[in-house]
Design an enzyme around this catalytic site. Sequence first.
Site, PDB file in Angstrom:
ATOM      1  N   ARG A  39       0.864  -1.184   0.000  1.00  0.00           N
ATOM      2  CA  ARG A  39       0.000   0.000   0.000  1.00  0.00           C
ATOM      3  C   ARG A  39       0.899   1.231   0.000  1.00  0.00           C
ATOM      4  O   ARG A  39       2.016   1.208   0.536  1.00  0.00           O
ATOM      5  CB  ARG A  39      -0.878   0.008   1.262  1.00  0.00           C
ATOM      6  CG  ARG A  39      -1.874   1.156   1.267  1.00  0.00           C
ATOM      7  CD  ARG A  39      -2.628   1.274   2.588  1.00  0.00           C
ATOM      8  NE  ARG A  39      -3.559   2.393   2.546  1.00  0.00           N
ATOM      9  CZ  ARG A  39      -4.067   2.977   3.615  1.00  0.00           C
ATOM     10  NH1 ARG A  39      -3.744   2.550   4.818  1.00  0.00           N
ATOM     11  NH2 ARG A  39      -4.906   4.000   3.482  1.00  0.00           N
ATOM     12  N   HIS A  40       0.403   2.302  -0.598  1.00  0.00           N
ATOM     13  CA  HIS A  40       1.155   3.570  -0.572  1.00  0.00           C
ATOM     14  C   HIS A  40       1.312   4.050   0.873  1.00  0.00           C
ATOM     15  O   HIS A  40       0.665   3.545   1.796  1.00  0.00           O
ATOM     16  CB  HIS A  40       0.428   4.619  -1.411  1.00  0.00           C
ATOM     17  CG  HIS A  40      -0.999   4.814  -0.997  1.00  0.00           C
ATOM     18  ND1 HIS A  40      -1.355   5.469   0.165  1.00  0.00           N
ATOM     19  CD2 HIS A  40      -2.161   4.403  -1.557  1.00  0.00           C
ATOM     20  CE1 HIS A  40      -2.666   5.478   0.285  1.00  0.00           C
ATOM     21  NE2 HIS A  40      -3.189   4.821  -0.738  1.00  0.00           N
ATOM     22  N   ARG A  43      -1.188   9.562   3.460  1.00  0.00           N
ATOM     23  CA  ARG A  43      -1.720  10.533   2.479  1.00  0.00           C
ATOM     24  C   ARG A  43      -2.713  11.458   3.154  1.00  0.00           C
ATOM     25  O   ARG A  43      -3.179  11.184   4.267  1.00  0.00           O
ATOM     26  CB  ARG A  43      -2.421   9.798   1.329  1.00  0.00           C
ATOM     27  CG  ARG A  43      -3.570   8.919   1.785  1.00  0.00           C
ATOM     28  CD  ARG A  43      -4.553   8.609   0.677  1.00  0.00           C
ATOM     29  NE  ARG A  43      -5.475   7.540   1.029  1.00  0.00           N
ATOM     30  CZ  ARG A  43      -6.497   7.665   1.871  1.00  0.00           C
ATOM     31  NH1 ARG A  43      -6.730   8.821   2.461  1.00  0.00           N
ATOM     32  NH2 ARG A  43      -7.279   6.633   2.127  1.00  0.00           N
ATOM     33  N   ARG A 107      -0.121   9.106  -5.441  1.00  0.00           N
ATOM     34  CA  ARG A 107       0.417   8.590  -4.166  1.00  0.00           C
ATOM     35  C   ARG A 107       1.080   7.220  -4.295  1.00  0.00           C
ATOM     36  O   ARG A 107       2.028   6.920  -3.568  1.00  0.00           O
ATOM     37  CB  ARG A 107      -0.677   8.559  -3.089  1.00  0.00           C
ATOM     38  CG  ARG A 107      -1.922   7.794  -3.457  1.00  0.00           C
ATOM     39  CD  ARG A 107      -3.038   7.951  -2.429  1.00  0.00           C
ATOM     40  NE  ARG A 107      -4.292   7.369  -2.899  1.00  0.00           N
ATOM     41  CZ  ARG A 107      -5.178   7.989  -3.659  1.00  0.00           C
ATOM     42  NH1 ARG A 107      -4.958   9.222  -4.071  1.00  0.00           N
ATOM     43  NH2 ARG A 107      -6.291   7.373  -4.045  1.00  0.00           N
ATOM     44  N   HIS A 285      -2.985  -0.074  -3.337  1.00  0.00           N
ATOM     45  CA  HIS A 285      -3.884   0.495  -2.320  1.00  0.00           C
ATOM     46  C   HIS A 285      -4.237  -0.540  -1.246  1.00  0.00           C
ATOM     47  O   HIS A 285      -3.999  -1.736  -1.425  1.00  0.00           O
ATOM     48  CB  HIS A 285      -5.167   0.962  -3.002  1.00  0.00           C
ATOM     49  CG  HIS A 285      -4.896   1.865  -4.171  1.00  0.00           C
ATOM     50  ND1 HIS A 285      -4.889   3.233  -4.075  1.00  0.00           N
ATOM     51  CD2 HIS A 285      -4.575   1.585  -5.461  1.00  0.00           C
ATOM     52  CE1 HIS A 285      -4.593   3.765  -5.247  1.00  0.00           C
ATOM     53  NE2 HIS A 285      -4.392   2.772  -6.115  1.00  0.00           N
ATOM     54  N   ASP A 286      -4.905  -0.043  -0.197  1.00  0.00           N
ATOM     55  CA  ASP A 286      -5.399  -0.970   0.836  1.00  0.00           C
ATOM     56  C   ASP A 286      -6.341  -2.005   0.217  1.00  0.00           C
ATOM     57  O   ASP A 286      -6.341  -3.180   0.592  1.00  0.00           O
ATOM     58  CB  ASP A 286      -6.095  -0.200   1.974  1.00  0.00           C
ATOM     59  CG  ASP A 286      -7.089   0.855   1.496  1.00  0.00           C
ATOM     60  OD1 ASP A 286      -7.390   0.915   0.290  1.00  0.00           O
ATOM     61  OD2 ASP A 286      -7.579   1.636   2.345  1.00  0.00           O
TER      62      ASP A 286
HETATM   63  O1  PT3 Z   1      -5.707   4.632   1.049  1.00  0.00           O
HETATM   64  O2  PT3 Z   1      -5.106   2.719   0.216  1.00  0.00           O
HETATM   65  C1  PT3 Z   1      -5.849   3.692   0.265  1.00  0.00           C
HETATM   66  C2  PT3 Z   1      -7.018   3.806  -0.712  1.00  0.00           C
HETATM   67  O3  PT3 Z   1      -7.212   2.671  -1.438  1.00  0.00           O
HETATM   68  C3  PT3 Z   1      -6.805   4.970  -1.627  1.00  0.00           C
HETATM   69  O4  PT3 Z   1      -5.492   4.989  -2.093  1.00  0.00           O
HETATM   70  C4  PT3 Z   1      -7.771   4.964  -2.806  1.00  0.00           C
HETATM   71  O5  PT3 Z   1      -7.360   5.166  -3.910  1.00  0.00           O
HETATM   72  N1  PT3 Z   1      -9.039   4.746  -2.610  1.00  0.00           N
HETATM   73  C5  PT3 Z   1      -9.973   4.719  -3.709  1.00  0.00           C
HETATM   74  C6  PT3 Z   1     -10.375   3.299  -4.079  1.00  0.00           C
HETATM   75  C7  PT3 Z   1      -9.293   2.478  -4.781  1.00  0.00           C
END
Ligand code: PT3
Length: 382
Positions: A39-40, A43, A107, A285-286
């Site tokens: 994950r980044h 942010r 990010r 991402h998460d």
């Molecule tokens: O914070 O990891 C995270 C989120 O996924 C975020 O980066 C994001 O892009 N959310 C939108 C749905 C993919």
Amino acid sequence: MRAAPLPGAQAAGFWFLLAYWRGPGAAARDLRFVTMVFRHGDRSPIETFPNDPIKESSWPQGFGQLTQLGMEQHYELGQYLRRRYGKFLNESYKHEQVYIRSTDVDRTLMSALANLAALFPPEGISVWNPNLPWQPIPVHTVPVSEDQLLYLPFRNCPRFQELEKETLKSKEFQKRLHPYKDFIETLPKLSGYHGQDLFGIWSRVYDPLFCEGVHNFTLPSWVTGDTMAKLRELSELSLLSLYGIHKQKEKSRLQGGVLVGEVLNHMRSAAQPASRRRLIMYSAHDTTVSGLQMALDVYNGILPPYASCHLMELYLEKGEYFIEMYYRNETQHEPHTLTLPGCTPSCPLMRFAKLVAPVIPKDWPTECMITTNHQATNGIVC
Ligand code: PT3
């Protein structure tokens, strides 16, 4: 029964023997390939609730951007990876050994770059500017609208949309949601956000408050520790119900299973004697880390923290290939071993492939169109 303590000299001999006994085994076990999904870093919020006094202008780079803390987190992860894989990856970057892909989001791209600055500082002949301990490393991407690998969840899938609706109606989901019903009712008046869906509560209420807490903003008076705990639990339920709770295997075929299939293909290629690839890195991402872990059935139910990293290593031992998985979700602790259900922590590649086969789609577009709604099957709804 507890073993009696060994006297000094005898104890030293015992440890020497143990080290010797382990030594040849460890030498015979050869790391061949590593892939990871992270994950980044930290942010700013992506959006917020209407009553939030902290607006986008309060964030130095506006919404959705990697912060300096996020850069530090990924630089730290890169340093850790350097310690873990330094010998395996040679003294510096080699283009034929390494491939990095990120989602096309600032990010995640920036996180990958911060990470690579620490993982591949130039050494020896790679030094191109003696005053700058950095070298450019390529990070590949595709537009978000075309990303069918990392930008999870894939929403453009009618069967998945159907499964999401079924999940909300399922007994199991309703049972888990029930204790929070009264709390959810209180949120619109406090936050100004009127949506009742958990993904909205997560992304438009909990997430901005979490970000503001990390950056020491004063939170509204209604945001007590108990409120944050409930919001976090609802966010966790949101993520869990996205990929699981109801028909997890089928959902995985349409989501994280795509990435499992890609990883497995890379593992198989890396097991070919001619393969030169040593590292493939995915910056995402998460929802990507958890989607992958839900497909592998190793998800711990906790929102993946910033810069958390799912590692998958391919070893060759006595002529057989094995996969080991680790999850680095905290910096103060060595990565946690993840065991694929039905296998051992070091899982033979063939067995791994057999166990994950049910979550790998054979034909994703077709599987997405197989709905109980005939319109979708005919391609009218998409
Ligand atoms: O914070 O990891 C995270 C989120 O996924 C975020 O980066 C994001 O892009 N959310 C939108 C749905 C993919």
